[in-house]
Design a protein around this motif. Structure first.
Motif, PDB file in Angstrom:
ATOM      1  N   VAL A 272       0.856  -1.188   0.000  1.00 23.36           N
ATOM      2  CA  VAL A 272       0.000   0.000   0.000  1.00 23.36           C
ATOM      3  C   VAL A 272       0.890   1.236   0.000  1.00 23.36           C
ATOM      4  N   ILE A 273       0.650   2.162  -0.942  1.00 16.85           N
ATOM      5  CA  ILE A 273       1.450   3.384  -1.076  1.00 16.85           C
ATOM      6  C   ILE A 273       0.568   4.607  -0.877  1.00 16.85           C
ATOM      7  N   ASP A 274       1.068   5.551  -0.075  1.00 14.49           N
ATOM      8  CA  ASP A 274       0.435   6.856   0.093  1.00 14.49           C
ATOM      9  C   ASP A 274       0.818   7.712  -1.109  1.00 14.49           C
ATOM     10  N   LEU A 275      -0.169   8.182  -1.869  1.00 13.37           N
ATOM     11  CA  LEU A 275       0.108   8.888  -3.119  1.00 13.37           C
ATOM     12  C   LEU A 275       0.624  10.306  -2.903  1.00 13.37           C
ATOM     13  N   GLU A 276       0.459  10.839  -1.709  1.00 11.55           N
ATOM     14  CA  GLU A 276       0.916  12.211  -1.461  1.00 11.55           C
ATOM     15  C   GLU A 276       2.439  12.297  -1.438  1.00 11.55           C
ATOM     16  N   ASN A 277       3.082  11.297  -0.848  1.00  7.39           N
ATOM     17  CA  ASN A 277       4.529  11.389  -0.633  1.00  7.39           C
ATOM     18  C   ASN A 277       5.285  10.096  -0.915  1.00  7.39           C
ATOM     19  N   GLY A 278       4.601   9.082  -1.410  1.00 10.43           N
ATOM     20  CA  GLY A 278       5.263   7.809  -1.700  1.00 10.43           C
ATOM     21  C   GLY A 278       5.478   6.917  -0.491  1.00 10.43           C
ATOM     22  N   ASP A 279       4.937   7.316   0.674  1.00 14.30           N
ATOM     23  CA  ASP A 279       5.130   6.522   1.884  1.00 14.30           C
ATOM     24  C   ASP A 279       4.519   5.129   1.729  1.00 14.30           C
ATOM     25  N   LEU A 280       5.294   4.133   2.086  1.00 17.08           N
ATOM     26  CA  LEU A 280       4.787   2.761   2.104  1.00 17.08           C
ATOM     27  C   LEU A 280       4.028   2.567   3.415  1.00 17.08           C
ATOM     28  N   ARG A 281       2.717   2.408   3.320  1.00 16.98           N
ATOM     29  CA  ARG A 281       1.895   2.251   4.520  1.00 16.98           C
ATOM     30  C   ARG A 281       1.839   0.791   4.973  1.00 16.98           C
ATOM     31  N   ALA A 282       1.960  -0.138   4.031  1.00 20.26           N
ATOM     32  CA  ALA A 282       1.990  -1.558   4.378  1.00 20.26           C
ATOM     33  C   ALA A 282       2.792  -2.294   3.319  1.00 20.26           C
ATOM     34  N   VAL A 283       3.644  -3.205   3.761  1.00 15.19           N
ATOM     35  CA  VAL A 283       4.435  -4.068   2.868  1.00 15.19           C
ATOM     36  C   VAL A 283       4.375  -5.458   3.493  1.00 15.19           C
ATOM     37  N   ALA A 284       3.450  -6.277   3.007  1.00  8.46           N
ATOM     38  CA  ALA A 284       3.163  -7.544   3.685  1.00  8.46           C
ATOM     39  C   ALA A 284       3.446  -8.736   2.789  1.00  8.46           C
ATOM     40  N   SER A 285       3.969  -9.790   3.398  1.00  8.51           N
ATOM     41  CA  SER A 285       4.220 -11.060   2.719  1.00  8.51           C
ATOM     42  C   SER A 285       3.692 -12.183   3.602  1.00  8.51           C
ATOM     43  N   ALA A 286       3.018 -13.136   2.982  1.00  9.09           N
ATOM     44  CA  ALA A 286       2.449 -14.245   3.733  1.00  9.09           C
ATOM     45  C   ALA A 286       2.835 -15.565   3.072  1.00  9.09           C
ATOM     46  N   PRO A 287       3.057 -16.594   3.902  1.00 14.05           N
ATOM     47  CA  PRO A 287       3.096 -16.539   5.377  1.00 14.05           C
ATOM     48  C   PRO A 287       4.354 -15.848   5.874  1.00 14.05           C
ATOM     49  N   ALA A 288       4.380 -15.563   7.178  1.00  7.00           N
ATOM     50  CA  ALA A 288       5.526 -14.869   7.767  1.00  7.00           C
ATOM     51  C   ALA A 288       6.149 -15.756   8.852  1.00  7.00           C
ATOM     52  N   PHE A 289       7.026 -15.177   9.650  1.00  5.13           N
ATOM     53  CA  PHE A 289       7.737 -15.913  10.693  1.00  5.13           C
ATOM     54  C   PHE A 289       7.978 -14.981  11.869  1.00  5.13           C
ATOM     55  N   ASP A 290       8.258 -15.561  13.025  1.00  8.45           N
ATOM     56  CA  ASP A 290       8.509 -14.766  14.227  1.00  8.45           C
ATOM     57  C   ASP A 290       9.999 -14.431  14.311  1.00  8.45           C
ATOM     58  N   PRO A 291      10.394 -13.171  14.134  1.00 15.06           N
ATOM     59  CA  PRO A 291      11.824 -12.815  14.169  1.00 15.06           C
ATOM     60  C   PRO A 291      12.441 -12.979  15.552  1.00 15.06           C
ATOM     61  N   ASN A 292      11.615 -12.982  16.604  1.00 10.55           N
ATOM     62  CA  ASN A 292      12.163 -13.140  17.951  1.00 10.55           C
ATOM     63  C   ASN A 292      12.860 -14.491  18.121  1.00 10.55           C
ATOM     64  N   LYS A 293      12.429 -15.484  17.366  1.00 11.88           N
ATOM     65  CA  LYS A 293      13.065 -16.799  17.473  1.00 11.88           C
ATOM     66  C   LYS A 293      14.509 -16.757  16.992  1.00 11.88           C
ATOM     67  N   PHE A 294      14.800 -15.899  16.021  1.00 12.92           N
ATOM     68  CA  PHE A 294      16.170 -15.794  15.522  1.00 12.92           C
ATOM     69  C   PHE A 294      17.059 -15.062  16.517  1.00 12.92           C
ATOM     70  N   VAL A 295      16.514 -14.070  17.196  1.00  9.88           N
ATOM     71  CA  VAL A 295      17.300 -13.316  18.164  1.00  9.88           C
ATOM     72  C   VAL A 295      17.715 -14.213  19.326  1.00  9.88           C
ATOM     73  N   ARG A 296      16.801 -15.067  19.754  1.00 11.55           N
ATOM     74  CA  ARG A 296      17.052 -15.909  20.929  1.00 11.55           C
ATOM     75  C   ARG A 296      17.785 -17.193  20.575  1.00 11.55           C
ATOM     76  N   GLY A 297      17.913 -17.461  19.286  1.00 12.45           N
ATOM     77  CA  GLY A 297      18.549 -18.695  18.849  1.00 12.45           C
ATOM     78  C   GLY A 297      17.505 -19.691  18.420  1.00 12.45           C
ATOM     79  N   ILE A 298      17.263 -19.765  17.123  1.00 11.39           N
ATOM     80  CA  ILE A 298      16.177 -20.599  16.612  1.00 11.39           C
ATOM     81  C   ILE A 298      16.532 -22.079  16.737  1.00 11.39           C
TER      82      ILE A 298
END
Length: 646
Positions: A272-298
């Motif tokens: 989703v792009i805001d047309l006023e300034n090009g701001d990306l309001r949402a950039v989504a990919s599915a399925p996703a993953f929990d990044p906290n698992k990588f920080v703690r050691g997956i």
């Protein structure tokens, strides 16, 4: 033989001279030594005192606080939390095995962590602290501190560790951090001594990786006094490092969470792009993953599950995926033809359901054809034969030029991992890359977004944004760095004839709002919020003449991997565009049935800044939408508390 008195006197004189010389030399040596002793004891006393002190003073690096990442509303999406850990300095420990045995009698430490720490200590310099275990409890830290005299070289510390409050919803954009590895050190040109600290966390993917130097900050130091056994006696002084810079992204975390929830169960990407300034309001990919698992050691199991998943949860499909754009590319072909003056606005092309090109038959999706059809109707009903014809007139080079002008086939500069360049092919590309001559059939295929043409969901959203505004809207992900506004992506005029753009926009409006439009079932009914769009369906397999004669196999009857991709691009409101978006559902089937309904729901959520009224939907959808809204809203934290920016 008796010596004469003269010989005796000569000999005495010689001995006296030698004695004087030797005495002088000795006196000189004693004088120099005396002078040097006086110099060392008095004049250079401070210098030697410092050298002596340095034999019992250690200088340790202090890791800086990593910069925080916020969404556009100040909600933290990458934060720091306290982390208690125990470290060992090998040269201070003496018998490492004995010290670790004592430590494990006090606190419970995973044997794998001990083995890893032992290996780490053998690779590192003896004075470098090595983390034995982290994420300890306060009780464990207290036990270690109480038994410090029996644990030489062991220190309990409190540091900071990364945490991602939004979990999987922002994983592909924000990315994650992890301990610096030998592989990291081998591939990056960075002499920062912080990278030599074991378990020091650096960005591994997404914005965390691309903005690493901005977020990392610089090290501080502390000088500590140790006794003969290497035990810390006291801290002499401390110089704090410079914390990493805080970053505010353009994303709306509530909208992002909604989009992730709406894509649940699909292998898909949406932007989703805001047309006023090009701001990306949402950039989504599915399925996703929990990044906290990588920080703690997956764990091995979690890593295997992610790698073996055929829907590729680790892939950021919204920016990395490159797909044939299908019929969403037809606006490119049309604009190229009109700008080149090879077709008139109301000129019609006859569609019998196929087009013969030098003995090769190219089919329209509608087997019986559309009859005589012009630009407006060809986009509304997504006729293929119209584009087969006008593409042959304009040629691939002008089509590729228009595609790049609209944001396809170029790599947009964003701090994200592996942003796809896509492909807007032309004659020179095929000659250089394939070593082959461009054929007219290649042009015909490209006219409807098949063949060599490739685009990411990000690029398709930019395409829609530029058609909606007539400006070179550029996607922007970073809004502020330490409170400093970053350049806008508003963009200047594309230089495309405005009348031509109006015709294309009007056609896209009828795609959604005319009964014969391919996305009519996914229209928005709210007054003043009407959506304009274009469906797309791209083949991933070749349909043989035999299959076509017998009847093309339906997508739902094919294995998932062989089904068509479903695409949709749009902007809204039609009369005063605010947002543009794209949705790609991998192997989803038809763009009108799989991608358009998702895009309509996302667009309404963006326009209303939350759940839209049910009256915005066609009456047949309202009961289903009401249940969907309840399910999705349950996932969204109610009014997350924002944190002010520095």
């Amino acid at each position: 033989m008796k010596r004469s008195p003269k010989d005796v006197m000569d000999s005495a004189r010689t001995i006296s001279r030698r004695a004087l010389v030797m005495g002088g030399v000795q006196l000189g040596v004693v004088g120099v030594l005396g002078w040097r002793l006086q110099s060392m004891q008095v004049e250079q006393a401070d210098q030697f005192r410092l050298l002596a002190e340095e034999n019992r003073i250690n200088i340790r690096l202090l890791p800086p606080a990593r910069g925080l990442i916020f969404d556009r509303n100040g909600i933290p999406i990458a934060d720091n939390e306290q982390n208690y850990r125990v470290v060992m300095v090998r040269e201070d420990a003496g018998d490492i095995g004995e010290v670790l045995a004592r430590l494990t009698r006090l606190v419970d430490i995973d044997p794998d962590d001990l083995t890893r720490a032992m290996d780490e200590m053998q690779r590192r310099s003896p004075f470098v602290p090595v983390t034995i275990a982290d994420r300890l409890s306060w009780e464990d830290v207290a036990q270690i501190n109480l038994n410090t005299p029996t644990l030489p070289g062991i220190t309990a510390e409190v540091g900071l560790s990364r945490v991602y409050p939004a979990g999987a919803d922002l994983a592909h954009v924000v990315g994650y951090v992890g301990p610096v590895s030998d592989y990291d050190l081998s591939r990056i040109d960075d002499s920062d001594p912080l990278l030599q600290i074991p378990k020091f966390q650096i960005g591994k993917s997404g914005a965390e990786n691309k903005l690493e130097r901005t977020l990392r900050g610089s090290a501080g130091t502390r000088r500590i006094e140790v006794n003969a056994a290497g035990r810390i006696m006291r801290e002499l002084d401390r110089k704090e490092g410079e914390a990493g810079k805080d970053i505010q992204l353009t994303l709306d975390s509530r909208l992002q969470t909604y989009v992730q929830a709406r894509l649940e169960g699909q292998s898909a990407g949406a932007v989703v792009i805001d047309l006023e300034n090009g701001d990306l309001r949402a950039v989504a990919s599915a399925p996703a993953f929990d990044p906290n698992k990588f920080v703690r050691g997956i764990s091995v199991k979690d890593w295997t599950d992610l790698n073996d998943n055929k829907y590729r949860p680790l892939a950021a499909k919204a920016v990395q995926g490159a797909y044939p754009p299908g019929s969403t590319f037809k606006m490119v072909t049309a604009l190229a033809a009109f700008e080149a003056g090879v077709v008139a606005p109301d000129e019609t092309v006859y569609c019998p359901g196929y087009t013969d090109v030098y003995g090769i038959r190219f089919h329209c999706w509608k087997r019986g054809g559309h009859g005589n059809i012009n630009l407006h109707e060809s986009l509304k009903q997504s006729c293929d034969c119209y584009y087969y014809e006008i593409a042959q007139r304009v040629g691939i080079d002008k089509m590729a030029e228009m595609a790049r002008k609209l944001g396809l086939g170029i790599k947009h500069d964003l701090p994200l991992s592996a942003v796809a360049q896509g492909l807007a092919p032309d004659k020179a590309w095929k000659s250089t890359v394939r070593g082959e001559e461009w054929r007219i059939g290649d042009t015909v295929n490209a006219s409807i977004g098949q063949g060599y043409v490739l685009a990411s969901p990000l690029q398709l959203a930019v395409l829609s944004a530029r058609i909606a505004t007539g400006r070179e809207v550029t996607p922007r992900l970073i809004r502020l760095i330490n409170g400093v506004e970053q350049p806008s992506g508003m963009g200047d005029s594309l230089g495309i004839n405005e009348n031509t753009l109006r015709r294309v926009r009007a056609s896209m409006n009828d795609v959604c709002n005319h009964r014969r439009g391919t996305a009519y079932r996914s229209r928005i009914l709210a007054e003043g919020q009407e959506m304009a769009g274009k469906t797309g369906t791209s083949q991933v397999r070749r349909i043989t003449p035999e299959e076509r004669a017998a009847g093309v196999t339906k997508n739902e009857d094919l294995p998932w991997e062989r089904r068509d991709h479903a695409l949709f691009v749009s902007f809204a409101p039609y009369d005063n565009p605010r947002y543009a978006l794209s949705v790609v559902v991998e192997h989803g089937g038809g763009g009108s049935s799989a991608a358009a309904p998702i895009a309509r729901d996302i667009m309404l959520q963006a326009l209303y800044g939350g759940p839209p009224p049910l009256e915005a939907y066609p009456s047949a959808d309202r009961d289903r939408i009401a249940e969907q809204q309840k399910r999705i809203e349950a996932r969204i934290p109610p009014g997350a508390r924002s944190r002010s920016q520095v």
